[in-house]
Design an enzyme around this catalytic site. Structure first.
Site: not given
Ligand code: F1P
Length: 610
Positions: A2, A27, A75, A100-101, A483, A487, A490, A506, A605
């Site tokens: 946020c 954000r 968010w 925010n929180g 990674e 990506k 995402e 396995h 972000k």
């Protein structure tokens, strides 16, 4: 998460708030809103679901005006993405709040407040803040006192800004767990969850500390600490460069940031790689005497930064001869862990505000780590301020939510930490020089790796209709495979898993069929022959592979395997070089799928809630 912006001024603050929100959109971007007070104390509000541009259109069509205002880009945590859950939230038509929180005790608070006659018009935890402050105001206190009293009722995390119709020329702000920064102007003052929001209007900032409550008026800022004592906080002149509006001709920030990597790695290395024995200059005052004593490194991070830590472990143990463990912050902070003797805690974060990483750092201080170092991209961020030592990656502002250049500069930082620790743990001068020479080739090797873009753009077509994928790597390339998978998840929303290829048999081999592309990271290193056996295991089961390989690895394209040549480089820097084509792959697949590359769904972000 946020974004928060607020302003008190003589002039109309609407444009300042909207520009701030645009800069904070990374954000959170599921809805946005603004509350405005004019000089007569009229309180108005506009809220819209979707991006800030929807709000900006509405604000323009309604010719909104205000000399005090608070704004928010959301968010969602509590309550779905609807106009009614968008901030600011009101208590009657008197108090407006952005937050925010997470207010963790919002359920009992809601019950209490409902019993007192307050009505709730959203499903959010935030709405309780406005009502509790309102309840305090009814006792005849000032807005400042009301907020100071109100925060005593909250558990959880908040960065919150409150305005009151009855005091139209001030905002009261409180910080606990979620960052807030006051921006100082001439006859006007501002508040934001990140200094980036306020760079068009000021460069002078006060970073609030945990538990601070402040009254921000046009000409005066008064700050009280967690014990209610009035305090002076340092004013910091920001050196951050940021022009969020500039994609430099690229279609997306992410692509721009991928292409910036040679330059930002050059920046990160400059004046440091030739000065590697001056640990104090690289990591902060006192670093030399601390690093000398380090016997163990405990790395803590989240997401992409965690993958940087996983890669670093291979380097630190092999070249610096220091044992290393790596853990996700959200796990570390909630378990009882044993602290090794002379253990250095290293946090990694592009934002410097990730709630779990910050909480892990605070916990580590209690646990008795010998010192805490952060590898971070944002000067003045909470992690930098609360750590003993800091290595600043010089990636510049990263706007794309999926981290690219921040990641490769983090890896560059860890190569330097490896050298710095190696010096005290028997890294021979000859080997040290070899590593330094390899590191210096990084910018040009990345430039070469970027030239794979055309081939990758072409093969991305083959991924567009796929729902699952598997990434394989061995050794230090295993975290790079992780990674690469992250990506792709995402930004293209394709399910992607990464495995150390020795683990294939396995379990994951059961998944192999022609609908499951397998991406293999194959530099020409000592594990190549082992990796080749794993490739054969996939081929034997009818898998389709995309192999990113060194030309000397001698893979050949055929019906079941497409080989993408990655420039030859020294083993130690290969994890960074092989990251580039994987970033490009996710980008081009996302482009074909038409997703929102820079602001993928459901993500943000800066993850300032746990
Ligand atoms: C961690 C992280 C990023 C990711 C996204 C969400 O952030 O997982 O790696 O790209 O933006 O947060 P940080 O701790 O590195 O700031």
């Amino acid at each position: 998460m946020c974004g928060i912006v607020g302003a008190v001024a003589e002039r109309n603050v609407v444009e300042i708030l909207l520009e701030g929100l645009k800069r904070l959109e990374y954000r959170g971007y599921d809805s946005a809103g603004v509350a405005l007070l004019d000089k007569e104390g009229n309180l108005s509000r506009i809220r819209k679901t979707g991006k800030v541009k929807n709000l900006a259109e509405a604000v323009e069509s309604e010719s909104a005006l205000g000399t005090t205002g608070i704004a928010h880009t959301r968010w969602a945590t509590h309550g779905g993405v609807t106009k009614y859950n968008a901030h600011p939230h009101f208590s009657s038509s008197r108090v407006a709040v952005v937050h925010n929180g997470i207010i963790e005790n919002y359920v009992p608070l809601r019950k209490e407040l409902t019993a007192k006659g307050y009505t709730f018009s959203s499903d959010t935890d935030t709405e309780t803040i406005g009502h509790v402050v309102h309840e305090m105001l009814k006792k005849g206190t000032s807005l400042l006192e009301a907020v100071q009293n109100a925060v005593k009722h909250f558990t959880g995390a908040y960065g919150t800004v409150v305005i009151d119709k009855e005091s139209p020329d001030k905002m009261v702000v409180a910080r606990s767990g979620s960052p807030l920064v006051i921006g100082l102007g001439l006859g006007e003052n501002f508040i934001a969850s990140d200094q980036l929001a306020l760079l068009p209007v000021t460069r002078r900032f006060i970073f609030l500390e945990e538990g601070d409550v402040a009254e921000v008026a046009r000409r005066k800022v008064t700050i009280f600490d967690k014990d209610g004592e009035q305090v002076e906080r340092e004013i910091i002149e920001s050196t951050v460069e940021h022009d969020a509006g500039d994609k430099a001709g690229y279609r997306h920030y992410m692509l721009k940031e991928i292409y910036e990597q040679p330059a930002v790695i050059r920046n990160t290395l400059q004046d440091r790689i030739d000065n590697i024995h001056n640990a104090d200059a690289l990591f902060g005052e006192g670093a030399s005497s601390i690093l000398k004593q380090v016997k163990h490194v405990q790395i803590i991070a989240c997401g992409t930064s965690y993958h940087a830590g996983m890669t670093a472990r291979y380097w630190l143990e092999e070249f610096a001869n220091v044992s290393c463990s790596v853990e996700i912050a959200s796990e570390f902070r909630y378990r009882k862990s044993a602290v090794h003797e002379n253990s250095l805690l290293v946090t990694i974060s592009q934002s410097g505000e990730t709630a779990d990483t910050l909480a892990a750092l605070r916990l580590a201080k209690e646990l008795g780590y010998m010192s805490a170092l952060t590898v971070c991209n944002v000067p003045g961020s909470s992690l930098v301020r609360e750590s003993d030592l800091a290595f600043m990656t010089l990636a510049g502002a990263e706007i794309g939510v999926a981290s690219t250049k921040a990641f490769t500069t983090q890896l560059t930082a860890f190569l330097m930490l490896t050298l710095a620790l190696g010096k005290f743990n028997g890294l021979a001068e000859k080997n040290e020089q070899k590593i330094i020479d390899a590191i210096k080739t990084l910018p040009s090797k990345i430039e070469e790796a970027l030239s794979t873009a055309e081939v990758i753009e072409d093969l991305a077509e083959e991924f567009a209709d796929k729902h699952h994928s598997l990434f394989l790597g061995r050794g230090a390339q295993y975290p790079i495979a992780m990674e690469g998978a992250l990506k792709l998840k995402e930004i293209s929303y394709i399910h992607a898993e990464a495995y150390a290829s020795g683990e294939l048999k396995h379990g994951p081999l059961a998944l192999i069929d022609e609908e499951m592309p397998v991406i293999v990271v194959a530099p020409n290193d000592e594990l190549l022959e082992k990796l080749k056996s794993n490739v054969e295991e996939v081929r034997a089961r009818g898998g389709i592979m995309y192999v990113f390989a060194d030309i000397d690895a001698h893979f050949e394209s055929d019906d079941t395997m497409r080989v993408i040549n990655v420039p030859h480089c020294e083993d130690i820097i290969a994890p960074i070089v092989y990251t580039i084509p994987l970033q490009l792959l996710s980008y081009y697949v996302a482009l074909i799928k038409g997703t929102d590359v820079d602001q993928p769904r459901n993500l943000a972000k800066s993850v300032t809630v746990e």
